[in-house]
Design a protein around this motif. Structure first.
Motif, PDB file in Angstrom:
ATOM      1  N   CYS A 123      28.811 -21.689 -18.610  1.00 42.72           N
ATOM      2  CA  CYS A 123      27.640 -21.930 -19.461  1.00 42.72           C
ATOM      3  C   CYS A 123      26.685 -22.921 -18.806  1.00 42.72           C
ATOM      4  O   CYS A 123      25.461 -22.740 -18.837  1.00 42.72           O
ATOM      5  CB  CYS A 123      28.074 -22.455 -20.829  1.00 42.72           C
ATOM      6  SG  CYS A 123      28.909 -21.258 -21.883  1.00 42.72           S
ATOM      7  N   TYR A 124      27.244 -23.971 -18.217  1.00 43.36           N
ATOM      8  CA  TYR A 124      26.415 -25.010 -17.601  1.00 43.36           C
ATOM      9  C   TYR A 124      25.634 -24.461 -16.409  1.00 43.36           C
ATOM     10  O   TYR A 124      24.435 -24.723 -16.257  1.00 43.36           O
ATOM     11  CB  TYR A 124      27.285 -26.190 -17.160  1.00 43.36           C
ATOM     12  CG  TYR A 124      26.509 -27.277 -16.458  1.00 43.36           C
ATOM     13  CD1 TYR A 124      25.723 -28.174 -17.175  1.00 43.36           C
ATOM     14  CD2 TYR A 124      26.525 -27.375 -15.066  1.00 43.36           C
ATOM     15  CE1 TYR A 124      24.987 -29.158 -16.537  1.00 43.36           C
ATOM     16  CE2 TYR A 124      25.793 -28.354 -14.414  1.00 43.36           C
ATOM     17  CZ  TYR A 124      25.025 -29.248 -15.154  1.00 43.36           C
ATOM     18  OH  TYR A 124      24.298 -30.201 -14.511  1.00 43.36           O
ATOM     19  N   LYS A 125      26.320 -23.706 -15.563  1.00 43.91           N
ATOM     20  CA  LYS A 125      25.645 -23.139 -14.400  1.00 43.91           C
ATOM     21  C   LYS A 125      24.564 -22.148 -14.823  1.00 43.91           C
ATOM     22  O   LYS A 125      23.526 -22.031 -14.175  1.00 43.91           O
ATOM     23  CB  LYS A 125      26.668 -22.483 -13.470  1.00 43.91           C
ATOM     24  CG  LYS A 125      27.511 -23.497 -12.704  1.00 43.91           C
ATOM     25  CD  LYS A 125      28.377 -22.842 -11.660  1.00 43.91           C
ATOM     26  CE  LYS A 125      29.120 -23.886 -10.829  1.00 43.91           C
ATOM     27  NZ  LYS A 125      29.978 -23.246  -9.796  1.00 43.91           N
ATOM     28  N   THR A 126      24.816 -21.438 -15.929  1.00 47.82           N
ATOM     29  CA  THR A 126      23.804 -20.527 -16.465  1.00 47.82           C
ATOM     30  C   THR A 126      22.595 -21.316 -16.943  1.00 47.82           C
ATOM     31  O   THR A 126      21.449 -20.993 -16.630  1.00 47.82           O
ATOM     32  CB  THR A 126      24.386 -19.706 -17.630  1.00 47.82           C
ATOM     33  OG1 THR A 126      25.443 -18.866 -17.132  1.00 47.82           O
ATOM     34  CG2 THR A 126      23.328 -18.837 -18.286  1.00 47.82           C
ATOM     35  N   ASN A 127      22.841 -22.368 -17.715  1.00 50.86           N
ATOM     36  CA  ASN A 127      21.760 -23.186 -18.279  1.00 50.86           C
ATOM     37  C   ASN A 127      20.908 -23.861 -17.219  1.00 50.86           C
ATOM     38  O   ASN A 127      19.713 -24.083 -17.416  1.00 50.86           O
ATOM     39  CB  ASN A 127      22.352 -24.267 -19.203  1.00 50.86           C
ATOM     40  CG  ASN A 127      21.954 -24.069 -20.648  1.00 50.86           C
ATOM     41  OD1 ASN A 127      21.681 -22.950 -21.075  1.00 50.86           O
ATOM     42  ND2 ASN A 127      21.934 -25.145 -21.410  1.00 50.86           N
ATOM     43  N   THR A 128      21.536 -24.218 -16.116  1.00 57.48           N
ATOM     44  CA  THR A 128      20.818 -24.958 -15.079  1.00 57.48           C
ATOM     45  C   THR A 128      20.246 -24.043 -13.994  1.00 57.48           C
ATOM     46  O   THR A 128      19.692 -24.535 -13.007  1.00 57.48           O
ATOM     47  CB  THR A 128      21.735 -26.022 -14.433  1.00 57.48           C
ATOM     48  OG1 THR A 128      22.954 -25.407 -13.993  1.00 57.48           O
ATOM     49  CG2 THR A 128      22.059 -27.124 -15.428  1.00 57.48           C
ATOM     50  N   PRO A 132      17.390 -22.281 -12.556  1.00 60.33           N
ATOM     51  CA  PRO A 132      15.961 -22.562 -12.783  1.00 60.33           C
ATOM     52  C   PRO A 132      15.205 -21.430 -13.473  1.00 60.33           C
ATOM     53  O   PRO A 132      14.399 -21.676 -14.372  1.00 60.33           O
ATOM     54  CB  PRO A 132      15.429 -22.817 -11.370  1.00 60.33           C
ATOM     55  CG  PRO A 132      16.617 -23.257 -10.584  1.00 60.33           C
ATOM     56  CD  PRO A 132      17.771 -22.484 -11.150  1.00 60.33           C
ATOM     57  N   GLU A 133      15.451 -20.204 -13.058  1.00 58.07           N
ATOM     58  CA  GLU A 133      14.738 -19.069 -13.641  1.00 58.07           C
ATOM     59  C   GLU A 133      15.126 -18.869 -15.105  1.00 58.07           C
ATOM     60  O   GLU A 133      14.273 -18.611 -15.954  1.00 58.07           O
ATOM     61  CB  GLU A 133      15.040 -17.798 -12.841  1.00 58.07           C
ATOM     62  CG  GLU A 133      14.204 -16.602 -13.267  1.00 58.07           C
ATOM     63  CD  GLU A 133      14.437 -15.383 -12.384  1.00 58.07           C
ATOM     64  OE1 GLU A 133      14.198 -14.262 -12.867  1.00 58.07           O
ATOM     65  OE2 GLU A 133      14.864 -15.557 -11.224  1.00 58.07           O
ATOM     66  N   PHE A 134      16.428 -19.018 -15.390  1.00 59.60           N
ATOM     67  CA  PHE A 134      16.908 -18.883 -16.767  1.00 59.60           C
ATOM     68  C   PHE A 134      16.299 -19.967 -17.650  1.00 59.60           C
ATOM     69  O   PHE A 134      15.782 -19.679 -18.738  1.00 59.60           O
ATOM     70  CB  PHE A 134      18.436 -18.984 -16.799  1.00 59.60           C
ATOM     71  CG  PHE A 134      19.032 -19.005 -18.176  1.00 59.60           C
ATOM     72  CD1 PHE A 134      19.305 -17.834 -18.856  1.00 59.60           C
ATOM     73  CD2 PHE A 134      19.318 -20.215 -18.814  1.00 59.60           C
ATOM     74  CE1 PHE A 134      19.850 -17.846 -20.137  1.00 59.60           C
ATOM     75  CE2 PHE A 134      19.854 -20.247 -20.082  1.00 59.60           C
ATOM     76  CZ  PHE A 134      20.127 -19.050 -20.750  1.00 59.60           C
ATOM     77  N   ALA A 135      16.361 -21.207 -17.197  1.00 64.00           N
ATOM     78  CA  ALA A 135      15.842 -22.337 -17.985  1.00 64.00           C
ATOM     79  C   ALA A 135      14.350 -22.166 -18.256  1.00 64.00           C
ATOM     80  O   ALA A 135      13.868 -22.435 -19.371  1.00 64.00           O
ATOM     81  CB  ALA A 135      16.116 -23.654 -17.269  1.00 64.00           C
ATOM     82  N   LYS A 136      13.622 -21.719 -17.254  1.00 65.89           N
ATOM     83  CA  LYS A 136      12.177 -21.516 -17.408  1.00 65.89           C
ATOM     84  C   LYS A 136      11.897 -20.430 -18.449  1.00 65.89           C
ATOM     85  O   LYS A 136      11.032 -20.594 -19.327  1.00 65.89           O
ATOM     86  CB  LYS A 136      11.561 -21.136 -16.066  1.00 65.89           C
ATOM     87  CG  LYS A 136      10.050 -20.921 -16.082  1.00 65.89           C
ATOM     88  CD  LYS A 136       9.537 -20.674 -14.668  1.00 65.89           C
ATOM     89  CE  LYS A 136       8.017 -20.492 -14.643  1.00 65.89           C
ATOM     90  NZ  LYS A 136       7.583 -19.237 -15.263  1.00 65.89           N
ATOM     91  N   LYS A 137      12.636 -19.339 -18.368  1.00 60.98           N
ATOM     92  CA  LYS A 137      12.440 -18.224 -19.297  1.00 60.98           C
ATOM     93  C   LYS A 137      12.736 -18.648 -20.726  1.00 60.98           C
ATOM     94  O   LYS A 137      11.987 -18.343 -21.662  1.00 60.98           O
ATOM     95  CB  LYS A 137      13.337 -17.051 -18.902  1.00 60.98           C
ATOM     96  CG  LYS A 137      13.220 -15.840 -19.828  1.00 60.98           C
ATOM     97  CD  LYS A 137      14.167 -14.737 -19.395  1.00 60.98           C
ATOM     98  CE  LYS A 137      14.096 -13.552 -20.351  1.00 60.98           C
ATOM     99  NZ  LYS A 137      15.062 -12.474 -19.954  1.00 60.98           N
ATOM    100  N   MET A 138      13.830 -19.363 -20.924  1.00 63.80           N
ATOM    101  CA  MET A 138      14.214 -19.778 -22.273  1.00 63.80           C
ATOM    102  C   MET A 138      13.204 -20.770 -22.860  1.00 63.80           C
ATOM    103  O   MET A 138      12.870 -20.709 -24.041  1.00 63.80           O
ATOM    104  CB  MET A 138      15.623 -20.398 -22.262  1.00 63.80           C
ATOM    105  CG  MET A 138      16.736 -19.421 -21.922  1.00 63.80           C
ATOM    106  SD  MET A 138      16.869 -18.036 -23.109  1.00 63.80           S
ATOM    107  CE  MET A 138      16.001 -16.739 -22.227  1.00 63.80           C
ATOM    108  N   THR A 139      12.722 -21.665 -22.026  1.00 63.12           N
ATOM    109  CA  THR A 139      11.719 -22.625 -22.488  1.00 63.12           C
ATOM    110  C   THR A 139      10.442 -21.909 -22.906  1.00 63.12           C
ATOM    111  O   THR A 139       9.829 -22.238 -23.934  1.00 63.12           O
ATOM    112  CB  THR A 139      11.412 -23.649 -21.377  1.00 63.12           C
ATOM    113  OG1 THR A 139      12.618 -24.350 -21.046  1.00 63.12           O
ATOM    114  CG2 THR A 139      10.372 -24.654 -21.834  1.00 63.12           C
ATOM    115  N   GLU A 140      10.055 -20.918 -22.136  1.00 65.25           N
ATOM    116  CA  GLU A 140       8.857 -20.144 -22.462  1.00 65.25           C
ATOM    117  C   GLU A 140       9.010 -19.367 -23.763  1.00 65.25           C
ATOM    118  O   GLU A 140       8.021 -19.072 -24.443  1.00 65.25           O
ATOM    119  CB  GLU A 140       8.530 -19.188 -21.315  1.00 65.25           C
ATOM    120  CG  GLU A 140       8.010 -19.888 -20.070  1.00 65.25           C
ATOM    121  CD  GLU A 140       7.844 -18.963 -18.880  1.00 65.25           C
ATOM    122  OE1 GLU A 140       8.344 -17.811 -18.965  1.00 65.25           O
ATOM    123  OE2 GLU A 140       7.233 -19.371 -17.881  1.00 65.25           O
TER     124      GLU A 140
END
Length: 319
Positions: free
Chosen positions: A270-275, A277-285
């Motif tokens: 889960c942590y590696k998924t959350n961190t 960069p592309e995933f984090a950017k998409k979720m924030t958007e």
């Protein structure tokens, strides 16, 4: 001598159990992992899980199977979670304040808060108050004025009972001295069609909906300390005179007594998924706050919220 022998036997047994747990964790996972969403498809839990799925599969080396079981605002799914074998192969998404308020309010919730063993709290979504884009209500003051003029006639849809959305309405009623009727849906995915169809006056929903449906809704306020980055033009409730800060935290959980070694493997995925960069950017958007709370930090937040929410039980029961 007899006592010493018993102690020696117990020590050997404990070592064997510990060694077996390590061996089990060393091989985990050897088959697909189930990821239960206790709500309908289309809500925040589902959207986030679907985005996590390919990255978690890469980290775990196994398929992650997303399934659904609705009912009781999530309690049906969480009841199934705590009865599952504690081997790491059955996991479920969980929500705060849902897993706290439900057992406090209903003895028959099917689980207790501390039965749910968190792997990670990985995101949060603050509440927002929204009306349709073409609504004559343009500001929070307009909304409160309408609620005062017609007590009980103004309706706000939201996700489930004893949830962050429900609590937001209860708190707004108290802060503004109004009587807004709360209409619970099985998830935000179900609330949106009712909202768009004009079956409710508005929604007490989440920032994700405000970002994704910005062409369909007018957001009157966000329940944060400071303005939400994804909705920079929307004032907070606090800016408008109401001390309302509320929202949902979500994460992944396993059954009670799941070995910590297995919990840590799932947390790492889960942590590696959350961190990523592309995933984090998409979720924030998409309107999510990405959080990185490990099992211990997750438990600490749950304990803090359990203490804080005791003060709102009477208000929830009254509604």
């Amino acid at each position: 001598m007899h006592v010493k022998r018993i102690v020696s036997i117990l020590c050997v047994l404990s070592l064997c159990i510990f060694s077996a747990g390590l061996a089990q964790a060393a091989k985990f996972p050897e088959k697909p992992v189930t990821y239960l969403i206790p709500f309908n498809p289309g809500g925040e839990s589902d959207i986030f899980a679907r985005a996590q799925q390919p990255l978690m599969e890469k980290e775990l080396g196994q398929s992650v199977l997303i399934t659904y079981k609705t009912g009781g605002g999530g309690s049906v799914g969480w009841g199934e979670l705590i009865r599952a074998k504690p081997d790491g192969y059955f996991t479920a998404g969980f929500n705060l304040p849902h897993i706290i308020l439900q057992p406090m309010q209903r003895k028959a919730s099917g689980y207790q808060t501390k039965d749910i063993q968190p792997v990670m709290i990985f995101m949060s979504t603050p509440n927002i108050l929204a009306v349709k884009k073409d609504s004559p209500i343009k500001t929070l003051d307009d909304f409160i004025k309408a609620a005062k003029e017609k007590p009980g006639a103004i309706t706000l849809g939201g996700s489930g009972s004893n949830t962050a959305n429900h609590l937001g309405v209860v708190r707004l009623n108290k802060l503004a001295d109004v009587k807004i009727s709360y209409v619970p849906f099985t998830g935000t995915g179900d609330a949106m069609p009712a909202f768009l169809g004009g079956h409710v006056t508005g929604l007490m929903t989440y920032t994700t909906m405000g970002v994704q449906y910005k062409n369909d809704m007018h957001v009157l306020a966000v329940a944060t300390e400071e303005r939400f980055p994804g909705l920079p033009d929307v004032p907070t409730f606090k800016e408008q005179g109401y001390d309302l800060v509320e929202g949902a935290y979500r994460g992944l959980a396993v059954p009670p007594k799941t070995p910590r070694e297995i919990v840590d493997i799932l947390y790492n995925a889960c942590y590696k998924t959350n961190t990523d960069p592309e995933f984090a950017k998409k979720m924030t958007e998409l309107g999510f706050n990405v959080e990185n709370l490990d099992p211990d930090a997750s438990n600490k937040l749950i304990d803090e919220k359990m203490a804080a929410y005791k003060d709102v039980l009477a208000d929830l029961a009254a509604k």
